[in-house]
Design an enzyme around this catalytic site. Structure first.
Site, short mmCIF file in Angstrom:
data_model
loop_
_atom_site.label_atom_id
_atom_site.label_comp_id
_atom_site.label_asym_id
_atom_site.label_seq_id
_atom_site.Cartn_x
_atom_site.Cartn_y
_atom_site.Cartn_z
N GLY A 51 45.53 48.34 41.53
CA GLY A 51 46.28 48.79 40.35
C GLY A 51 45.32 50.11 39.72
N SER A 52 46.09 50.98 38.79
CA SER A 52 45.55 51.88 38.44
C SER A 52 44.14 51.70 37.76
CB SER A 52 46.46 52.76 37.39
OG SER A 52 46.88 51.76 36.35
N GLU A 54 41.91 49.64 38.34
CA GLU A 54 41.04 49.08 39.36
C GLU A 54 40.18 50.37 40.08
OE1 GLU A 54 42.96 46.54 37.36
OE2 GLU A 54 44.20 47.29 38.99
N HIS A 303 48.88 9.64 39.33
CA HIS A 303 50.11 11.01 39.35
C HIS A 303 51.25 10.34 38.36
CE1 HIS A 303 53.40 13.46 41.75
NE2 HIS A 303 52.97 13.89 40.64
#
Length: 555
Positions: A51-52, A54, A303
């Site tokens: 991404g920009s 980064e 669960h």
């Protein structure tokens, strides 16, 4: 896959830059210091989706590092998780700001439940415009991944970023291991910084000898012991020691509910099977035992709602676990907290107890029969055939929840470290995790056993496997439904023929999907063709140096 961290030596590949402040040395940047530290601890594979915010991290990308691209952030985290579990060392992840972290959260949650060490970094907008709520900024960035990271920070200064990464690595690797998060503004990378000093941090602690003495005395005095093993045994590379301890005490060994790793050989004479995540059934299955030792496992994971005691009347419970949070809610008994391998070694150092009789062996399941004409093959027959043609020492990564009980009967894992699934119950982990395992184990063919519904959560992992030419055989069990939900519906009051909305999955063609991402595949709907198709897909050689997919049409 073991829990011991590998040794890394990258000094011959790339020389570290001179330390800032030395005569004639260039000023180090944040990027220099982070790359240097990551190299020293062996985090040289970066799992990412760009991404920009980064991009500045990856300028002058070092030649001894590897950028592993995932086409969606959940895939990125799943690949890193499989890689970290297979190597025993933390993996480095880079995500894009808030949106990328949000896409990744399902598998960050799974990594937290798996106790997988991950250093998750995410880009942030430049510090100079953060007061103006800019486009792509992450508001309260450190809060987004909580509570499913062990630690989360956006450093106060650019110069603090390298030390934050170093601290994040230490926390990720400290037992119980898990993911950590560092938000890094885009303009930090070129700021001046100092090299992170050399240091060594212990990542394990030895359990309290007094508590181990009490556990040892209990095991010595009982008549019919049972061990319940969990994933922390495999993470600590303690399976061999647990086998020795079980043989010493002639203990039946059960696998704890919802365990994501193999921690005891399922072909061993003392192996007793898998416990379900239901209180009453656990008590029933353990009813013949007077001492229950949970090793590297919660006591117990449930669960569904249950009632009554947590252990059989008259039985005593003890536990060795690496996670004090899990120990805090153990309902009764004696609990020792610390590294599982060190704890079991201390128990083995005690004098051997009086010899007991061997318990009766586990009942062997009957062979699954091929289908009659006109019917689909059963999952049992499919997995029995896979077990017969595969390398028994190979690695299986599984995400087929509705087929797991059948797999546990017909596809036994003969030794620890060769099986991986998710502890969380969240889908979208298995396919990318297989990619990470294959990256960590070059030359070994990995079987990814995936349900048709599960596969659609992270199907982009096939593209990464194809681009990297990884030897993975994706086996898709296509029963055209979310079978786990349909099978579970009666627990919540559904009638025997009442439809469960949103659980039918018609029209999926996995061979075509795989071909569109560069992976060859075959669809098998006839039992007579199954064995040959699996053998071809598992074969090594020039024509099979990358991934392949086998879609099995099952009942």
């Amino acid at each position: 896959m073991t829990g011991s961290a590998p040794q890394h030596n990258h000094a011959q590949a790339v020389q570290s830059r001179p330390q800032a402040g030395s005569p004639g040395a260039a000023q180090w940047t944040v990027r220099d210091a982070v790359v240097d530290f990551a190299r020293r601890v062996g985090m040289t594979s970066i799992f990412a989706n760009p991404g920009s915010t980064e991009l500045p991290m990856f300028r002058d990308f070092p030649t001894d590092f590897r950028y592993v691209l995932g086409l969606q952030e959940a895939v990125v985290v799943g690949m890193a998780d499989g890689y970290a579990q297979a190597t025993g060392n933390a993996a480095l992840i880079n995500l894009h700001s808030a949106a990328g972290v949000g896409n990744a959260m399902g598998n960050i949650f799974t990594a937290f439940r798996n106790r997988t060490p991950l250093v998750v970094t995410a880009g942030q907008q430049a510090r100079s415009i953060l007061p103006y709520d800019p486009f792509l900024a992450a508001t309260q960035a450190t809060e987004l991944p909580k509570p499913y990271v062990k630690w989360s920070i956006e450093p106060a200064r650019a110069q603090d970023v390298p030390l934050a990464i170093a601290r994040a690595y230490a926390i990720a690797m400290q037992e119980p291991r898990g993911p950590v998060f560092v938000s890094i503004p885009a303009d930090d990378w070129d700021q001046p910084a100092e090299r992170v000093p050399e240091r060594e941090v212990a990542h394990v602690t030895r359990p309290d000898p007094a508590m181990l003495e009490r556990i040892g005395a209990l095991l010595d005095a009982c008549e019919r012991p049972a061990f319940v093993v969990g994933g922390a045994v495999d993470r600590a590379d303690a399976a061999d020691e647990v086998v020795r301890l079980a043989e010493r005490h002639r203990a039946r060994v059960y696998v704890a509910p919802m365990t994501g790793r193999c921690s005891f050989p399922e072909t061993h004479r003392l192996f007793a099977g898998f416990l379900p995540a239901m209180r009453e059934r656990i008590v029933e299955l353990l009813g013949a035992h007077d001492a229950i030792f949970a090793i590297g496992a919660p006591a117990f994971t449930y669960h569904v709602e249950g009632n009554g005691p947590h252990v059989p009347p008259g039985a005593q419970l003890c536990q060795l676990i690496d996670d004090p949070a899990v120990a805090s809610w153990t309902p009764q008994g004696i609990v020792a907290v610390g590294n599982v391998r060190l704890g079991v070694q201390d128990l083995l150092a005690r004098a051997a107890p009086a010899e007991r009789a061997l318990p009766a062996p586990r009942e062997v399941p009957p062979r699954a029969l091929p289908p009659v004409a006109g019917e689909r093959m059963s999952v049992a027959f499919a997995l029995q055939t896979l077990a017969e043609v595969r390398d028994p020492d190979g690695i299986v990564v599984e995400e087929a929840p509705s087929s797991r009980p059948v797999m546990q009967r017909y596809l036994p894992i003969p030794r620890a470290g060769r099986f991986l699934t998710m502890d969380s119950g969240g889908l979208g982990y298995g396919m990318p995790a297989a990619v990470g395992v294959a990256l960590a184990r070059p030359g070994e063919r990995v079987i990814a056993l995936i349900g048709d519904g599960s596969s659609m959560y992270s199907i982009q992992a096939i593209w990464s496997a194809a681009q990297l030419r990884l030897p993975i055989t994706f086996v898709i069990l296509n029963n055209t439904r979310y079978a786990a939900l349909q099978d579970f519906a009666p627990v919540f009051g559904f009638g025997p023929h009442e439809p469960v909305q949103g659980t039918d999955l018609p029209g999926l063609d996995f061979v075509t999907i795989a071909a569109g991402m560069g992976c060859p595949g075959v669809r098998v709907d006839a039992a007579a063709k199954l064995a040959d198709a699996l053998r071809a897909a598992l074969a090594a050689g020039p024509l099979h140096d990358g991934p392949t997919l086998v879609e099995l049409v099952v009942a």
